[in-house]
Structures are given as C-alpha cells and as structure tokens.
Design an enzyme around this catalytic site. Structure first.
Site, PDB file in Angstrom:
ATOM      1  N   TYR A 119     -33.699  10.001  -9.711  1.00 13.74           N
ATOM      2  CA  TYR A 119     -33.720   9.531 -11.146  1.00 13.74           C
ATOM      3  C   TYR A 119     -32.952  11.354 -11.585  1.00 13.74           C
ATOM      4  O   TYR A 119     -33.721  12.194 -11.141  1.00 13.74           O
ATOM      5  CB  TYR A 119     -35.400   9.961 -11.516  1.00 13.74           C
ATOM      6  CG  TYR A 119     -35.637   8.436 -11.759  1.00 13.74           C
ATOM      7  CD1 TYR A 119     -35.348   7.910 -13.013  1.00 13.74           C
ATOM      8  CD2 TYR A 119     -37.062   7.536 -10.940  1.00 13.74           C
ATOM      9  CE1 TYR A 119     -35.847   6.422 -12.824  1.00 13.74           C
ATOM     10  CE2 TYR A 119     -37.254   6.620 -10.858  1.00 13.74           C
ATOM     11  CZ  TYR A 119     -36.849   5.689 -12.080  1.00 13.74           C
ATOM     12  OH  TYR A 119     -36.776   4.516 -12.001  1.00 13.74           O
ATOM     13  N   TYR A 158     -36.842   4.023  -3.899  1.00 19.01           N
ATOM     14  CA  TYR A 158     -37.112   5.324  -3.487  1.00 19.01           C
ATOM     15  C   TYR A 158     -38.255   5.632  -3.268  1.00 19.01           C
ATOM     16  O   TYR A 158     -39.505   4.844  -3.082  1.00 19.01           O
ATOM     17  CB  TYR A 158     -37.103   6.051  -4.981  1.00 19.01           C
ATOM     18  CG  TYR A 158     -37.696   5.965  -6.671  1.00 19.01           C
ATOM     19  CD1 TYR A 158     -39.094   6.169  -6.692  1.00 19.01           C
ATOM     20  CD2 TYR A 158     -37.095   4.755  -7.084  1.00 19.01           C
ATOM     21  CE1 TYR A 158     -39.814   5.623  -7.598  1.00 19.01           C
ATOM     22  CE2 TYR A 158     -37.599   4.604  -8.364  1.00 19.01           C
ATOM     23  CZ  TYR A 158     -39.106   4.951  -8.618  1.00 19.01           C
ATOM     24  OH  TYR A 158     -40.032   4.603  -9.447  1.00 19.01           O
ATOM     25  N   ARG A 168     -41.030   2.421  -3.656  1.00 19.53           N
ATOM     26  CA  ARG A 168     -41.023   1.314  -4.996  1.00 19.53           C
ATOM     27  C   ARG A 168     -39.089   0.506  -4.842  1.00 19.53           C
ATOM     28  O   ARG A 168     -38.248   0.830  -4.563  1.00 19.53           O
ATOM     29  CB  ARG A 168     -40.532   1.924  -6.675  1.00 19.53           C
ATOM     30  CG  ARG A 168     -41.578   2.649  -6.588  1.00 19.53           C
ATOM     31  CD  ARG A 168     -42.485   1.918  -7.220  1.00 19.53           C
ATOM     32  NE  ARG A 168     -42.272   1.064  -8.064  1.00 19.53           N
ATOM     33  CZ  ARG A 168     -42.109   0.434  -9.115  1.00 19.53           C
ATOM     34  NH1 ARG A 168     -42.265   1.383  -9.823  1.00 19.53           N
ATOM     35  NH2 ARG A 168     -42.388  -1.040  -8.981  1.00 19.53           N
ATOM     36  N   HIS A 171     -35.579  -1.274  -9.265  1.00 23.48           N
ATOM     37  CA  HIS A 171     -36.195  -1.292 -10.217  1.00 23.48           C
ATOM     38  C   HIS A 171     -35.524  -0.990 -11.678  1.00 23.48           C
ATOM     39  O   HIS A 171     -34.689   0.521 -11.227  1.00 23.48           O
ATOM     40  CB  HIS A 171     -37.390  -1.092 -10.567  1.00 23.48           C
ATOM     41  CG  HIS A 171     -38.164   0.005 -10.400  1.00 23.48           C
ATOM     42  ND1 HIS A 171     -38.360   0.412  -8.993  1.00 23.48           N
ATOM     43  CD2 HIS A 171     -37.933   0.832 -11.731  1.00 23.48           C
ATOM     44  CE1 HIS A 171     -38.661   1.826  -9.850  1.00 23.48           C
ATOM     45  NE2 HIS A 171     -39.595   1.618 -10.978  1.00 23.48           N
ATOM     46  N   HIS A 173     -35.880  -0.084 -15.645  1.00 22.27           N
ATOM     47  CA  HIS A 173     -37.178   0.028 -16.097  1.00 22.27           C
ATOM     48  C   HIS A 173     -36.457   0.495 -17.872  1.00 22.27           C
ATOM     49  O   HIS A 173     -35.537   0.287 -18.007  1.00 22.27           O
ATOM     50  CB  HIS A 173     -37.792   1.461 -17.129  1.00 22.27           C
ATOM     51  CG  HIS A 173     -38.524   1.895 -15.824  1.00 22.27           C
ATOM     52  ND1 HIS A 173     -39.779   1.978 -15.661  1.00 22.27           N
ATOM     53  CD2 HIS A 173     -38.211   2.759 -14.148  1.00 22.27           C
ATOM     54  CE1 HIS A 173     -40.354   2.726 -14.085  1.00 22.27           C
ATOM     55  NE2 HIS A 173     -39.022   3.075 -13.281  1.00 22.27           N
TER      56      HIS A 173
HETATM   57 FE   LIG Z   1     -38.441   3.770 -11.292  1.00 25.21          FE
END
Ligand SMILES: [Fe+3]
Lengths: 250, 186
Positions: A119, A158, A168, A171, A173
């Site tokens: 991110y 990640y 995870r 995905h 958000h």
């Molecule tokens: Fe996330």
C-alpha cells in the site's frame, strides 16, 4: 509464542461450526470475531439500540455530484506520468438496494495495494516494492443503471500480523453510499479461486458460505479489452432501510 | 426485499490515502458565525486510543432540509487533486479520521429540526461499521424518542458536553464500562 496458522484455522472452523449449528442466518460478520484478533477490544458488548422511527435523519443521506469526481479518478493506471506495473484489469458491476433498484448517482470509492502487495501508506511495512506510478485510490459515481467501473491493476497478496505467517488474499477495498445513511457499506472484493481464502480470518468472519461467496467477483471474459486487460464483474447489494419518500425523488 | 446483501468487511488500516479528504471535517461554510465545534476521542475496550478509525457525519441543514448537496469533496479539474469545499454550500456530510491519539474534531452548523448529528464509525478491527448519534445538549433532547427509550446511564453516552461556548465534547467508547450506545435501524 505467536499464534500459528493452525491455531487460527482451528478457531475459524469452530466459529463456522457454531454458526451452522445455531440455525440462524447472518449475512454480515459478527463484530466480535476472535480469529481476527483486532476485533477483541473493538466491538460493543451491549446490544444495539433499535431505532424504528420513520423520521430518523439516517433514512436520508449525503449527495455527491460531478464536482466530487474527475474522469481520471476511475482509472487508477493513469494517475501518474508513468505506467504502473501489474496485470491490467477492469472491475465493474451494479450497486443495487435489496429490492433490486439501482443506486443512481452515488459515490463509490476504492483503495488497494499495488501489484506487489504494498500500500502507498507509510504504515505498510511489507518489504515489497512501492510503485511510483501507482497510488491505488479511485472513485466514481454510479450511472442511471447503478453501474460503476474502474480500470486498475490486480493487487498482490500481502502479509499482516494477526498471527505467524498471516497473508491476506488479494482484495480491493470498496466504500459505497446508498440513498440513506443506513445503507452505508465498506467492504472488500476478492478474486475468484484465490488459494488464501481458507486461511484469512477477515474473509472467514463472514461465516455464512453463500454470503462469503458474494464477496468474490466473477471473471468475465467479455469484459476483457483485447491485448490490454482482463475483466471482473462484481455486483453489490446495499443493506439497511431507506425512507419511502426518497423512492420518488431519486 | 428480494436480493441478499453484500457483507461488510473492515475498513482496515490503510484507508488513509483514499478516504479522508482536505476539508472533510469542515462541514460549516468557511467563517460562518453559527459554527459549532464538536470533538472527542475514539477509545477501545481497554481505554486505549483508536488511531485508525474514520468517522462520518450526516445531518440536516439548519433549515431542516435533509436532501444534502454535492460538493463535500470537490475535485480540481486541472490537477485531479482535492479542491476543497466551495465555502458556501452546506452539504450536511463530513468525514474525519482519528489522529495518533484517537482524537477527531468537526466544525458544523446546528442541525435543523432534530437535536443530533448522525455518526457512522469505521475502524481497523471493526468488521461492520457502527452508527451512533451525537445529541447536542438543550431543551429538545428531553422529548427525543431514542433518548427516552434508554436507561439514564446509557443515555448519557449519547449527549455531548458543552466544554466552552459553541464547543462540544463527545467520546466514542467502542467497548467497556461506559460503552457508547450504538444503533440498529429497522
Ligand atoms: Fe487491504
């Protein structure tokens, strides 16, 4: 000693069995879901106070319009001078209420990791490369059929620190508004066939098998742009009541 | 109702470069003499600050209108960046992320016709958002049906404290002894 994946997987299975044997139907996750450790101190223990008031302010909601988005906001691959790395994808679908009516002219916001699973946030310590040509935030307004569409890159999986070796699944958000504040939804869209689904306490917090399926987009070959990108379709249904008077206005 | 809803998922820790926007907490038009400041903290069940919550606010305009207005997050057509609010329009909508100490503040106008601001709480570790209301102290809270339906101990958690003229404090406790009353709309 840190919790291991088998510890968490055992808890996930217990929560799932408890849900099945309860005989209840629950579409949303329970806010207290221990396999996702951060929920433990962050969910209310008192029952929610029921509001059954047709005059409640929350049965109306905020409005957004052409001043709140620009055309480029829906194309996450064109927000920097250079081209981001990763597999190009289109993500599109409709936003509907539970009666099947389209949610028109409302704001859809998305954010995601880059193709490496990182991110653009200084709190993200995953040692995967940042991409100077990808931020990962987008927004658009739904059209008259309730449709939204984004062009982006497929995010990477990640790691996170819920337990040892926690990862995870990939995905995106999503944040959505309906005609009423009570229809507000923040959720995550997943990609079909991801091998990490079973290990992830956040996805598995949706203990109803069919409800969990509704968080997974469908690969749709017709949505690909030849020699450019692959396509995924994901329709979203907003929960919660809205004022009946709004039906005529919007 | 025929369709089944899409389940909620947590906002996670990394919404910060996507959801908050400059001017998000500035609901009142710039320099409006009727501006109220509402501020507080979000804390967890151990009393620790929640530094990764995001709060949304929705309310009627001072004249009681509930239609809202576009323009909360105006975009710059030249740079694609945030242009901010126009300083004139009251949109009724605000968004504020908590800081590293769990604190937040919004500036707004008094809601027309009701004594409360509606709040939606998102946070890392919160799998489904929570609704609450910030009641501004005053005569009209006495006849409010929601407040009347609550035990006095619980009712207190929904009423802001006036800490200075036109300044109100409202803490959101996600869990624990003075847990905030959260709402379920039917
Ligand atoms: Fe996330």
């Amino acid at each position: 000693m840190p919790l291991t994946q088998p510890d968490i997987s055992r808890e996930i299975a217990q929560e799932h069995e408890a849900y099945i044997s309860s005989g209840a139907v629950r579409h949303h996750p329970s806010r207290g879901y221990a396999p996702y450790r951060s929920t433990v101190l962050r969910h209310p223990r008192q029952p929610l106070a029921v509001v059954q008031d047709p005059e409640a302010v929350e049965l109306s909601g905020p409005a957004f319009g052409i001043t709140d988005v620009t055309a480029l906001d829906a194309d996450l691959t064109r927000q920097h001078p250079g081209e981001p790395l990763g597999e190009r994808i289109t993500v599109t679908g409709r936003v509907l209420d539970r009666s099947g009516r389209p949610v028109r002219g409302q704001l859809v916001e998305i954010w995601q990791a880059n193709a490496s699973g990182r991110y653009a946030h200084q709190g993200d310590q995953h040692p995967a490369p940042l991409d100077p040509h990808f931020t990962g935030a987008g927004r658009c307004l739904t059209d008259d059929q309730g449709r939204y569409s984004f062009t982006t890159v497929k995010p990477g999986a990640y790691p996170w620190r819920n337990h040892a070796n926690a990862w995870r699944p990939a995905h995106i958000h999503f944040s959505l508004f309906g005609t009423a504040f009570t229809q507000r939804l923040v959720t995550q869209m997943y990609f079909p066939g991801d091998p990490l689904f079973a290990y992830d306490p956040i996805l598995q917090s949706v203990t109803d098998d069919e409800a969990r399926e509704r968080l997974v987009a469908r690969y749709e070959h017709e949505l690909s742009c030849p020699e450019q990108s692959l396509g995924y379709r994901w329709d979203i249904v907003l929960d919660g009541p809205a004022a009946t008077w709004i039906e005529e206005g919007r | 109702m025929t369709l089944l809803p899409t389940p909620s998922q947590t906002v996670g820790p990394f919404y910060g470069y996507a959801l908050p926007f400059p001017g998000g907490p500035e609901i009142a038009p710039a320099g409006h003499p009727g501006t109220l400041t509402v501020h507080g903290r979000v804390v967890d069940g151990a009393g620790e600050p929640v530094p990764d919550a995001v709060l949304e606010f929705w309310q009627p305009a001072p004249d009681g209108s509930r239609t809202g207005a576009p323009g909360s997050m105006r975009r710059d057509q030249v740079t694609g960046g945030h242009l901010g609010r126009d300083g004139v329009t009251f949109t009724g909508f605000g968004r504020a992320a908590t800081d590293a100490d769990g604190r937040w503040a919004v500036r707004t106008l008094p809601p027309g016709g009701v004594p409360y601001l509606s709040v939606c709480v998102f946070a890392r570790g919160l799998l489904h958002h929570l609704y609450t209301r910030i009641y501004l102290p005053g005569d009209s809270t006495g006849s409010d049906p929601l407040l009347a339906s609550l035990d006095p101990d619980r009712r207190r958690t929904l009423v802001a404290a006036e800490t200075a003229p036109r300044t109100y404090r409202f803490d959101i406790r996600l869990q624990g002894a003075e847990e905030t009353v959260f709402l379920d709309f039917r």
